[in-house]
Design an enzyme around this catalytic site. Structure first.
Site, PDB file in Angstrom:
ATOM      1  N   SER A  97       0.832  -1.207   0.000  1.00 18.28           N
ATOM      2  CA  SER A  97       0.000   0.000   0.000  1.00 18.28           C
ATOM      3  C   SER A  97       0.869   1.261   0.000  1.00 18.28           C
ATOM      4  CB  SER A  97      -0.892   0.008   1.234  1.00 18.28           C
ATOM      5  OG  SER A  97      -1.473   1.287   1.378  1.00 18.28           O
ATOM      6  N   HIS A 126      -1.409  -1.112  -4.266  1.00 22.83           N
ATOM      7  CA  HIS A 126      -2.651  -0.701  -3.584  1.00 22.83           C
ATOM      8  C   HIS A 126      -2.611   0.803  -3.315  1.00 22.83           C
ATOM      9  CE1 HIS A 126      -6.219  -1.737  -1.178  1.00 22.83           C
ATOM     10  NE2 HIS A 126      -5.789  -0.848  -0.285  1.00 22.83           N
ATOM     11  N   ASP A 179      -4.728   3.885  -1.662  1.00 25.56           N
ATOM     12  CA  ASP A 179      -5.798   4.182  -0.707  1.00 25.56           C
ATOM     13  C   ASP A 179      -6.259   5.625  -0.829  1.00 25.56           C
ATOM     14  OD1 ASP A 179      -6.128   1.755   0.900  1.00 25.56           O
ATOM     15  OD2 ASP A 179      -4.047   2.107   1.501  1.00 25.56           O
ATOM     16  N   MET A 198      -8.744   8.474   0.528  1.00 19.29           N
ATOM     17  CA  MET A 198      -9.579   8.827   1.700  1.00 19.29           C
ATOM     18  C   MET A 198     -10.038  10.268   1.572  1.00 19.29           C
ATOM     19  SD  MET A 198      -7.206   7.280   4.700  1.00 19.29           S
ATOM     20  CE  MET A 198      -6.513   5.623   4.612  1.00 19.29           C
ATOM     21  N   HIS A 200      -8.437   1.672  -3.891  1.00 24.69           N
ATOM     22  CA  HIS A 200      -9.388   1.431  -2.790  1.00 24.69           C
ATOM     23  C   HIS A 200     -10.011   2.773  -2.428  1.00 24.69           C
ATOM     24  CE1 HIS A 200      -9.776   0.060   1.721  1.00 24.69           C
ATOM     25  NE2 HIS A 200     -10.939   0.257   1.149  1.00 24.69           N
ATOM     26  N   MET A 241     -12.045   4.894  -0.293  1.00 25.88           N
ATOM     27  CA  MET A 241     -12.697   5.081   1.009  1.00 25.88           C
ATOM     28  C   MET A 241     -13.320   6.475   0.977  1.00 25.88           C
ATOM     29  SD  MET A 241      -9.719   3.363   3.306  1.00 25.88           S
ATOM     30  CE  MET A 241      -8.508   3.577   2.006  1.00 25.88           C
ATOM     31  N   MET A 280     -11.942  -5.772   5.100  1.00 28.40           N
ATOM     32  CA  MET A 280     -11.145  -4.878   5.936  1.00 28.40           C
ATOM     33  C   MET A 280     -10.825  -5.579   7.258  1.00 28.40           C
ATOM     34  SD  MET A 280     -10.528  -2.064   4.276  1.00 28.40           S
ATOM     35  CE  MET A 280      -9.574  -1.424   5.639  1.00 28.40           C
ATOM     36  N   GLY A 302      -9.174   3.994   7.304  1.00 32.72           N
ATOM     37  CA  GLY A 302      -8.847   5.397   7.564  1.00 32.72           C
ATOM     38  C   GLY A 302      -7.399   5.635   7.920  1.00 32.72           C
ATOM     39  N   PHE A 303      -6.727   4.620   8.420  1.00 37.22           N
ATOM     40  CA  PHE A 303      -5.352   4.809   8.871  1.00 37.22           C
ATOM     41  C   PHE A 303      -4.526   3.558   8.619  1.00 37.22           C
ATOM     42  CE2 PHE A 303      -8.231   7.333  11.389  1.00 37.22           C
ATOM     43  CZ  PHE A 303      -7.678   8.606  11.300  1.00 37.22           C
ATOM     44  N   GLY A 355      -1.139   1.216   9.756  1.00 37.34           N
ATOM     45  CA  GLY A 355      -0.446   0.908  10.995  1.00 37.34           C
ATOM     46  C   GLY A 355      -1.325   0.481  12.160  1.00 37.34           C
ATOM     47  N   ASP A 393      -7.128  -6.400   3.927  1.00 41.40           N
ATOM     48  CA  ASP A 393      -6.466  -5.095   4.022  1.00 41.40           C
ATOM     49  C   ASP A 393      -6.482  -4.576   5.455  1.00 41.40           C
ATOM     50  OD1 ASP A 393      -5.468  -2.575   3.552  1.00 41.40           O
ATOM     51  OD2 ASP A 393      -7.159  -1.884   2.337  1.00 41.40           O
ATOM     52  N   GLY A 394      -5.274  -4.419   6.011  1.00 43.50           N
ATOM     53  CA  GLY A 394      -5.145  -3.807   7.323  1.00 43.50           C
ATOM     54  C   GLY A 394      -4.407  -4.693   8.316  1.00 43.50           C
ATOM     55  N   GLY A 395      -3.240  -4.239   8.759  1.00 42.12           N
ATOM     56  CA  GLY A 395      -2.495  -4.969   9.791  1.00 42.12           C
ATOM     57  C   GLY A 395      -1.959  -6.314   9.338  1.00 42.12           C
ATOM     58  N   GLY A 454       0.869  -2.426   4.243  1.00 46.06           N
ATOM     59  CA  GLY A 454       1.442  -1.083   4.219  1.00 46.06           C
ATOM     60  C   GLY A 454       2.637  -0.991   5.139  1.00 46.06           C
TER      61      GLY A 454
HETATM   62  C1  DX5 Z   1      -6.499   1.437   5.759  1.00 50.12           C
HETATM   63  C2  DX5 Z   1      -6.070   1.209   4.327  1.00 50.12           C
HETATM   64  C3  DX5 Z   1      -5.015   0.198   4.185  1.00 50.12           C
HETATM   65  C4  DX5 Z   1      -3.686   0.581   4.802  1.00 50.12           C
HETATM   66  C5  DX5 Z   1      -3.045  -0.673   5.258  1.00 50.12           C
HETATM   67  O1  DX5 Z   1      -7.617   2.253   5.797  1.00 50.12           O
HETATM   68  O2  DX5 Z   1      -7.162   0.797   3.540  1.00 50.12           O
HETATM   69  O3  DX5 Z   1      -4.808  -0.161   2.820  1.00 50.12           O
HETATM   70  O4  DX5 Z   1      -2.825   1.233   3.919  1.00 50.12           O
HETATM   71  O5  DX5 Z   1      -1.955  -0.341   6.013  1.00 50.12           O
HETATM   72  P1  DX5 Z   1      -1.348  -1.323   7.100  1.00 50.12           P
HETATM   73  O6  DX5 Z   1      -0.890  -2.546   6.369  1.00 50.12           O
HETATM   74  O7  DX5 Z   1      -0.237  -0.514   7.680  1.00 50.12           O
HETATM   75  O8  DX5 Z   1      -2.435  -1.636   8.091  1.00 50.12           O
HETATM   76 ZN    ZN Z   2      -6.697  -0.074   1.461  1.00 48.98          ZN
END
Ligand code: DX5
Ligand code: ZN
Length: 230
Positions: A14, A39, A41, A43, A72, A74, A143, A148-149, A151, A181-183, A203
């Site tokens: 990402s 990827h 993102d 927002m 993606h 959002m 998700m 939104g964030f 990390g 997607d996420g963590g 990410g």
């Molecule tokens: C979160 C994003 C993710 C984000 C993932 O809202 O959609 O794509 O970049 O980042 P990590 O892998 O750090 O959770």
């Molecule tokens: Zn994403």
């Protein structure tokens, strides 16, 4: 029937966690990496409580991208921006279930633009809500954090959610890919693939790892190959 645990999952780093002051270098570096998709993102500060980047940045990245751009969205009311994102270089466009009261129409619009269509589910949105549209989808994005964030910590119940989506796709005769997607990290990647994930977004794990993104993506790929079916 497909056998998810035996297929090599796709890796989608990402850009949110990349060095945004050096996007050309980052995109070229990813072009030499084990990444399958890139990827991106978007927002808007409305659908999610954060603002990232949008059309001009995607257009800039597209000039140097070797892999498909996985966008993606959002954002609220994504239907107004689909053509613009296609024109800016999107290959896959994913919208949120929660942002689209007329989801079927939005999915058809994405496909009519010549892009692959994805629908994302927030952590609280049940897989079953996709039953009547699953056969139309190219991607279901699960998700594993609240969007939104970058990390954030991975939500463990995502594993059951991925398995539920896998079952639903099978029952619907859908060939859609399941993206998570996420963590995502080495701590959960193999279990996600075993549960049915086809595409892993990462990410922070990729860009903040001391080994650097190239080595980290290669390590993730090797780890998944060594842990098929766990
Ligand atoms: C979160 C994003 C993710 C984000 C993932 O809202 O959609 O794509 O970049 O980042 P990590 O892998 O750090 O959770
Ligand atoms: Zn994403």
């Amino acid at each position: 029937m497909t056998q998810p645990a035996c297929r090599a999952p796709l890796l989608a780093p990402s850009f949110l966690a990349a060095d945004l002051a050096n996007l050309q270098a980052e995109t070229e570096m990813l072009g030499r990496s084990a990444a399958d998709w890139l990827h991106f993102d978007v927002m808007d500060g409305r659908f999610v409580p954060n603002i990232s980047f949008g059309l001009p940045v995607l257009q800039a990245v597209k000039k140097y991208a070797r892999q498909p751009l996985d966008v993606h969205l959002m954002i609220a009311e994504p239907q107004h921006y689909l053509e613009a994102f296609r024109d800016a270089g999107a290959d896959i466009i994913t919208v949120h279930y929660e942002a689209c009261p007329h989801l079927h129409r939005v999915v058809q619009q994405i496909k009519d633009l010549g892009c692959r269509a994805g629908v994302a589910l927030n952590p609280h949105t049940p897989a079953a809500l996709l039953a009547d549209i699953a056969a139309d989808l190219d991607v279901v994005l699960v998700m594993s954090v609240n969007p939104g964030f970058g990390g954030q910590a991975f939500i463990p119940s995502t594993l059951q959610k991925v398995a539920a989506v896998r079952k639903l796709l099978h029952e619907s005769g859908s060939a859609a890919l399941i993206e998570v997607d996420g963590g995502v990290s080495l701590a959960n990647a193999a279990a996600l693939v075993a549960a049915g994930a086809d595409v892993l977004v990462a990410g922070n794990f990729v860009f903040s790892h001391p080994d650097g993104p190239l080595q980290t993506l290669a390590n993730l790929r090797a780890h998944l190959a060594a842990n098929q079916g766990i």
